[in-house]
Design a protein around this motif. Structure first.
Motif, short mmCIF file in Angstrom:
data_model
loop_
_atom_site.label_atom_id
_atom_site.label_comp_id
_atom_site.label_asym_id
_atom_site.label_seq_id
_atom_site.Cartn_x
_atom_site.Cartn_y
_atom_site.Cartn_z
N PRO A 85 2.59 -3.49 3.44
CA PRO A 85 2.90 -2.02 3.59
C PRO A 85 2.32 -1.18 4.57
N VAL A 86 2.75 0.00 4.94
CA VAL A 86 2.05 0.81 5.84
C VAL A 86 1.80 2.10 5.40
N LEU A 87 0.92 2.64 5.56
CA LEU A 87 0.59 4.38 5.30
C LEU A 87 0.34 4.89 6.61
N VAL A 88 1.07 5.53 7.05
CA VAL A 88 0.86 6.59 8.33
C VAL A 88 0.21 7.77 7.92
N ILE A 89 -0.80 7.99 8.67
CA ILE A 89 -1.46 9.36 8.47
C ILE A 89 -1.26 10.17 9.59
N PHE A 90 -0.74 11.04 9.97
CA PHE A 90 -0.40 12.03 11.06
C PHE A 90 -1.67 13.13 11.05
N ALA A 105 -9.02 10.25 3.33
CA ALA A 105 -8.42 8.70 3.17
C ALA A 105 -9.51 7.59 3.24
N ALA A 106 -10.19 7.80 4.21
CA ALA A 106 -11.43 6.86 4.40
C ALA A 106 -12.13 6.67 2.84
N GLN A 107 -12.47 7.74 2.47
CA GLN A 107 -13.09 7.42 1.17
C GLN A 107 -12.29 6.69 0.11
N ALA A 108 -10.99 6.74 0.14
CA ALA A 108 -10.14 5.97 -0.94
C ALA A 108 -9.85 4.70 -0.64
N TYR A 109 -10.13 4.35 0.71
CA TYR A 109 -9.56 3.23 1.27
C TYR A 109 -9.89 1.86 0.89
N ALA A 110 -11.25 1.70 0.64
CA ALA A 110 -11.91 0.46 0.50
C ALA A 110 -11.06 -0.52 -0.46
N PRO A 111 -10.54 0.08 -1.56
CA PRO A 111 -9.94 -1.01 -2.61
C PRO A 111 -8.50 -1.55 -2.16
N TYR A 112 -8.04 -0.84 -0.92
CA TYR A 112 -6.95 -1.21 -0.46
C TYR A 112 -6.72 -1.76 1.01
N ARG A 113 -8.28 -2.16 1.21
CA ARG A 113 -8.25 -2.87 2.62
C ARG A 113 -7.27 -4.03 3.00
N GLU A 114 -7.16 -5.02 1.98
CA GLU A 114 -6.48 -5.96 2.04
C GLU A 114 -4.88 -6.08 1.58
N ARG A 115 -4.56 -4.81 1.36
CA ARG A 115 -3.18 -4.45 0.59
C ARG A 115 -2.26 -3.55 1.28
N VAL A 116 -3.00 -2.76 2.24
CA VAL A 116 -2.24 -1.71 2.92
C VAL A 116 -2.70 -1.64 4.45
N GLY A 168 4.39 6.81 3.48
CA GLY A 168 4.10 5.22 3.30
C GLY A 168 5.39 4.61 3.33
N PHE A 169 5.57 3.21 3.77
CA PHE A 169 6.59 2.41 4.23
C PHE A 169 6.67 1.09 3.38
N ASP A 170 7.46 0.80 2.64
CA ASP A 170 7.49 -0.78 2.12
C ASP A 170 7.80 -1.69 3.05
N LEU A 171 7.88 -3.02 2.82
CA LEU A 171 8.21 -4.02 3.76
C LEU A 171 9.45 -4.07 4.40
N GLU A 172 10.41 -3.47 3.77
CA GLU A 172 11.74 -3.09 4.62
C GLU A 172 11.86 -1.98 5.63
N GLY A 173 10.80 -1.13 5.45
CA GLY A 173 10.60 0.12 6.27
C GLY A 173 11.17 1.38 5.80
N GLU A 194 -2.13 3.39 -3.58
CA GLU A 194 -1.58 2.54 -4.75
C GLU A 194 -0.11 2.44 -4.67
N ALA A 195 0.59 3.67 -4.43
CA ALA A 195 2.13 3.86 -4.42
C ALA A 195 2.54 2.67 -3.30
N VAL A 196 1.91 2.74 -2.03
CA VAL A 196 2.30 2.32 -1.15
C VAL A 196 2.09 0.50 -1.21
N ALA A 197 0.68 0.10 -1.82
CA ALA A 197 0.40 -1.20 -2.23
C ALA A 197 1.60 -1.84 -3.17
N ARG A 198 1.97 -1.01 -4.16
CA ARG A 198 2.81 -1.65 -5.30
C ARG A 198 4.16 -1.77 -4.63
#
Length: 203
Positions: A85-90, A105-116, A168-173, A194-198
């Motif tokens: 899934p994708v998180l878009v930051i404008f 966002a960069a500070q929170a990102y590390a645990p989601y590196r392989e998920r989002v 945030g976008f799920d795999l179906e967009g 987390e919401a996007v990853a889930r």
């Protein structure tokens, strides 16, 4: 002259008007290109015309090409096809609030590196590729994010009227997370990731 064209100084005001009126958002270059087609005897069908939302595909944002600062273009559909899934930051490179948001966002990102997959998209047509790259360097942002200049139709499709927006976008967009105003704390951004990853199945 009743051309149906309205000019705005600020992209946010232009986006709001396009959404309210059912019109299309065009950059100056896009407008010039469309008039050039008309002058050569071609058919444009868009200059001075409103966008028919009843017949437009509701997920047209999936196929809007974004120019990546590292070269080439990418669409949201192509990114989602890779299985994350994708998180878009404008953001805008001149925006103080955006500075805080992308750093958080960069500070929170590390645990989601392989998920989002994170895509940072400039909201301002005035931001060049060099401006975006300089912003990335100054903010010390992750190298594995995707950085892109704006395609004005992309935020317009998504009814984005502020550079302070997360989607945030799920795999179906489909949009599964959104925040559209203000400063987002590291904990709020962790919740967004987390919401996007889930949305991909809770992996």
């Amino acid at each position: 002259m009743d051309s149906g064209i309205v000019a705005f100084r600020e992209i946010g005001a232009a986006s709001e008007h396009a959404i309210r009126s059912g019109g299309r958002l065009l950059s100056w270059d896009m407008l010039v290109d469309e008039y050039a087609v008309l002058l050569k005897g071609g058919q444009s069908g868009s200059v001075g015309a409103t966008h028919d939302h009843e017949h437009a595909h509701e997920m047209s944002y999936l196929d809007r090409p974004l120019r990546v600062v590292s070269g080439g273009t990418v669409t949201l559909r192509q990114l989602l096809a890779k299985g994350r899934p994708v998180l878009v930051i404008f953001f805008a490179t001149w925006c103080p609030t955006c500075t805080l948001n992308v750093r958080n966002a960069a500070q929170a990102y590390a645990p989601y590196r392989e998920r989002v997959t994170v895509v940072a998209v400039s909201f301002d047509p005035g931001d060049s590729e060099d401006d975006v790259l300089d912003f990335k360097r100054r903010m010390n942002l992750p190298d594995d994010w995707i950085y892109a200049t704006t395609n004005v139709q992309f935020p317009n499709d998504l009814k984005v009227v502020s550079q302070e927006t997360l989607l945030g976008f799920d795999l179906e967009g489909h949009v599964v997370y959104e925040r559209r105003w203000g400063v987002f704390s590291p904990s709020e951004l962790a919740s967004a990731l987390e919401a996007v990853a889930r949305s991909a199945g809770g992996r």
